[in-house]
Design an enzyme around this catalytic site. Structure first.
Site, PDB file in Angstrom:
ATOM      1  N   GLY A 174       0.847  -1.204   0.000  1.00 39.07           N
ATOM      2  CA  GLY A 174       0.000   0.000   0.000  1.00 39.07           C
ATOM      3  C   GLY A 174       0.876   1.246   0.000  1.00 39.07           C
ATOM      4  N   ARG A 223       1.173  -5.264  -4.963  1.00 42.09           N
ATOM      5  CA  ARG A 223       1.366  -6.366  -4.017  1.00 42.09           C
ATOM      6  C   ARG A 223       1.621  -7.571  -4.918  1.00 42.09           C
ATOM      7  NH1 ARG A 223      -0.601  -4.104   0.868  1.00 42.09           N
ATOM      8  NH2 ARG A 223      -2.365  -2.710   0.665  1.00 42.09           N
ATOM      9  N   ASP A 235       5.399  -4.391   6.315  1.00 40.40           N
ATOM     10  CA  ASP A 235       6.021  -5.668   6.688  1.00 40.40           C
ATOM     11  C   ASP A 235       6.083  -6.685   5.541  1.00 40.40           C
ATOM     12  OD1 ASP A 235       3.306  -5.995   6.790  1.00 40.40           O
ATOM     13  OD2 ASP A 235       3.242  -6.819   8.821  1.00 40.40           O
ATOM     14  N   THR A 284       4.201   2.944   5.627  1.00 37.31           N
ATOM     15  CA  THR A 284       2.825   2.446   5.652  1.00 37.31           C
ATOM     16  C   THR A 284       2.007   3.365   6.547  1.00 37.31           C
ATOM     17  OG1 THR A 284       1.335   0.715   6.486  1.00 37.31           O
ATOM     18  CG2 THR A 284       3.530   0.726   7.410  1.00 37.31           C
ATOM     19  N   ASP A 320      -0.323   2.501   8.320  1.00 35.02           N
ATOM     20  CA  ASP A 320      -0.869   1.737   9.456  1.00 35.02           C
ATOM     21  C   ASP A 320      -0.091   1.907  10.763  1.00 35.02           C
ATOM     22  OD1 ASP A 320      -2.670   0.803   7.612  1.00 35.02           O
ATOM     23  OD2 ASP A 320      -1.741  -1.164   7.385  1.00 35.02           O
ATOM     24  N   ASP A 358       2.147  -0.057  11.929  1.00 35.19           N
ATOM     25  CA  ASP A 358       2.034  -1.368  12.580  1.00 35.19           C
ATOM     26  C   ASP A 358       3.361  -2.126  12.645  1.00 35.19           C
ATOM     27  OD1 ASP A 358       2.271  -1.776   9.876  1.00 35.19           O
ATOM     28  OD2 ASP A 358       0.653  -3.236   9.723  1.00 35.19           O
ATOM     29  N   ARG A 382     -17.966  16.484  12.745  1.00 34.63           N
ATOM     30  CA  ARG A 382     -18.436  16.986  14.044  1.00 34.63           C
ATOM     31  C   ARG A 382     -19.404  18.166  13.833  1.00 34.63           C
ATOM     32  NH1 ARG A 382     -16.098  18.058  19.519  1.00 34.63           N
ATOM     33  NH2 ARG A 382     -14.210  16.914  19.086  1.00 34.63           N
ATOM     34  N   ARG A 386      -5.706  -1.746   9.007  1.00 30.42           N
ATOM     35  CA  ARG A 386      -5.672  -3.213   8.942  1.00 30.42           C
ATOM     36  C   ARG A 386      -5.898  -3.803  10.340  1.00 30.42           C
ATOM     37  NH1 ARG A 386      -2.179  -6.008   4.535  1.00 30.42           N
ATOM     38  NH2 ARG A 386      -1.126  -4.018   4.542  1.00 30.42           N
ATOM     39  N   LEU A 396     -24.344  17.672  21.839  1.00 29.37           N
ATOM     40  CA  LEU A 396     -25.135  17.507  20.621  1.00 29.37           C
ATOM     41  C   LEU A 396     -24.518  16.495  19.660  1.00 29.37           C
ATOM     42  CD1 LEU A 396     -26.238  21.193  20.015  1.00 29.37           C
ATOM     43  CD2 LEU A 396     -27.652  19.260  20.735  1.00 29.37           C
ATOM     44  N   GLU A 438     -10.815  -0.129  11.134  1.00 32.44           N
ATOM     45  CA  GLU A 438     -11.422  -1.073  10.194  1.00 32.44           C
ATOM     46  C   GLU A 438     -11.315  -2.539  10.644  1.00 32.44           C
ATOM     47  OE1 GLU A 438      -9.511  -1.189   6.348  1.00 32.44           O
ATOM     48  OE2 GLU A 438      -7.521  -1.278   7.217  1.00 32.44           O
TER      49      GLU A 438
HETATM   50  O1  F6P Z   1      -1.657  -1.248   4.633  1.00 29.82           O
HETATM   51  C1  F6P Z   1      -2.213  -0.050   4.244  1.00 29.82           C
HETATM   52  C2  F6P Z   1      -3.690  -0.196   3.998  1.00 29.82           C
HETATM   53  O2  F6P Z   1      -4.212   1.047   3.564  1.00 29.82           O
HETATM   54  C3  F6P Z   1      -4.504  -0.747   5.165  1.00 29.82           C
HETATM   55  O3  F6P Z   1      -4.793   0.233   6.129  1.00 29.82           O
HETATM   56  C4  F6P Z   1      -5.711  -1.281   4.461  1.00 29.82           C
HETATM   57  O4  F6P Z   1      -6.321  -2.296   5.207  1.00 29.82           O
HETATM   58  C5  F6P Z   1      -5.130  -1.812   3.181  1.00 29.82           C
HETATM   59  O5  F6P Z   1      -3.901  -1.145   2.971  1.00 29.82           O
HETATM   60  C6  F6P Z   1      -5.990  -1.620   1.955  1.00 29.82           C
HETATM   61  O6  F6P Z   1      -5.330  -2.223   0.888  1.00 29.82           O
HETATM   62  P1  F6P Z   1      -5.717  -1.995  -0.637  1.00 29.82           P
HETATM   63  O7  F6P Z   1      -5.310  -0.606  -1.034  1.00 29.82           O
HETATM   64  O8  F6P Z   1      -4.925  -3.030  -1.349  1.00 29.82           O
HETATM   65  O9  F6P Z   1      -7.189  -2.167  -0.730  1.00 29.82           O
END
Ligand code: F6P
Length: 319
Positions: A11, A72, A103, A125, A127, A129, A154, A171, A214, A222
């Site tokens: 990504g 990928r 990763d 990334t 994420d 992570d 908001r 992710r 309010l 996700e």
């Molecule tokens: O790893 C980055 C990310 O944006 C995640 O947050 C998400 O789950 C995933 O890639 C989405 O992947 P794709 O762009 O292949 O749909």
């Protein structure tokens, strides 16, 4: 080190371009030929490779996405695909490879390094992570995007007296939700790392309403579950009209923050220096504001630790 190859994989993340620019310019400054490998590991398998010049990276430091494009790759992880990649490296005379990604990308870097190709990984990334580094490139830009969206939602949440669920990416990691939720003043932050109690969310929505709030903002990562199911539960049990916004890929684009540009520039430059110094199989990162590098295999073993203290603080501040 006469020729370095660079690729971006997985990504995309804002700041990748700033890192590419730093790699290209540091290499050329040191009289090293630099070649761009297109579309991640797919380009390595298929020999989609082009020499890069100073001008190849002009006007990109502030742009999201990646000028090298990304993928990928399914083929690279097969034996036949990997052998093709090694052959391409040989044919193009590539002495070292710098890979930008998360990763999955780093696992590819590990395989290359094990095969004797000097390889350096730069963590990119949204994420955040990757446990060995405090932050990954692109994370803060994604958080900014989410915070901006929360602010806008908001406004309308208050006008209509609704609850609004904002689903963010990440992710299996709740960091985007946590950082965006805290800085966006969300009432509830729901992340995969903490067991989710719908009753607690409903109670909080009712309590907030009773004390005159309010708006009611829920940031949901996700990886937790279906935002529409949560909305239904709140509507049915708290009687509050609830809307869902899934931010999706908007979080992956846009101009990188200053932090992401600086980190990318420093890591890009350091990656070239590491290769020049004869290093291989290293993962770049940032710890306590310092650029670090450590063994790629060790880096991949380090598990990401969720910041529970920050989560608790966000909870206290949203009462
Ligand atoms: O790893 C980055 C990310 O944006 C995640 O947050 C998400 O789950 C995933 O890639 C989405 O992947 P794709 O762009 O292949 O749909």
């Amino acid at each position: 080190m006469k020729t370095i190859g660079i690729l971006t994989s997985g990504g995309d993340a804002p700041g990748m371009n700033a890192a590419i620019r730093a790699v290209v310019r540091t290499a050329i400054y040191n009289n090293i030929k630099i070649v761009g490998i297109k579309q991640g590991y797919d380009g390595l398998v298929n020999g989609e490779i082009e020499e890069m010049q100073l001008s190849s990276v002009a006007d990109i430091i502030h742009r999201g996405g990646t000028v090298l494009r990304s993928s990928r790759s399914d083929e690279f992880i097969t034996d036949a695909g990997f052998q093709k990649a090694l052959n391409v490296i040989d044919v193009f005379g590539i002495d070292g490879v710098i890979v930008l990604g998360g990763d999955g990308t780093f696992k590819g870097a590990k395989a290359l390094s094990n095969a004797g190709i000097p390889t350096i990984g730069i963590p990119c990334t949204i994420d955040n992570d990757m446990g060995y580094t405090d932050y990954t490139i692109g994370f803060f830009t994604a958080v900014e995007t989410a915070v901006e969206a929360i602010g806008k939602i908001r406004d309308t949440s208050t006008s209509h007296g609704r609850a609004n669920i904002i689903e963010v990416m990440g992710r299996h990691c709740g960091d985007i939700a946590l950082y965006a939720g805290l800085s966006g003043g969300a009432e509830s932050i729901i992340v995969p790392e903490i067991e989710f109690e719908i009753k607690e969310t409903i109670k909080k929505a009712i309590q907030g309403r009773n004390r005159g709030k309010l708006h009611h903002i829920i940031v949901l990562a996700e990886g937790v579950g279906n935002a529409y199911d949560v909305a239904k539960e709140i509507k049915e049990n708290a009687g509050i009209d609830t809307r869902v916004t899934i931010l999706g890929h908007v979080q992956r684009g846009g101009t990188p923050t200053t932090f992401d540009r600086i980190t990318a520039s420093e890591m890009g430059s350091t990656a070239v220096e590491l290769l020049m110094g004869g290093q291989s199989g290293r993962a770049l990162g940032i710890k306590c504001n310092k650029i670090i590098d450590l063994d790629l295999v060790e880096a991949l073993k380090i598990k990401n630790v969720f910041n529970k203290k920050m989560y608790e603080t966000a909870k206290i501040l949203s009462i």
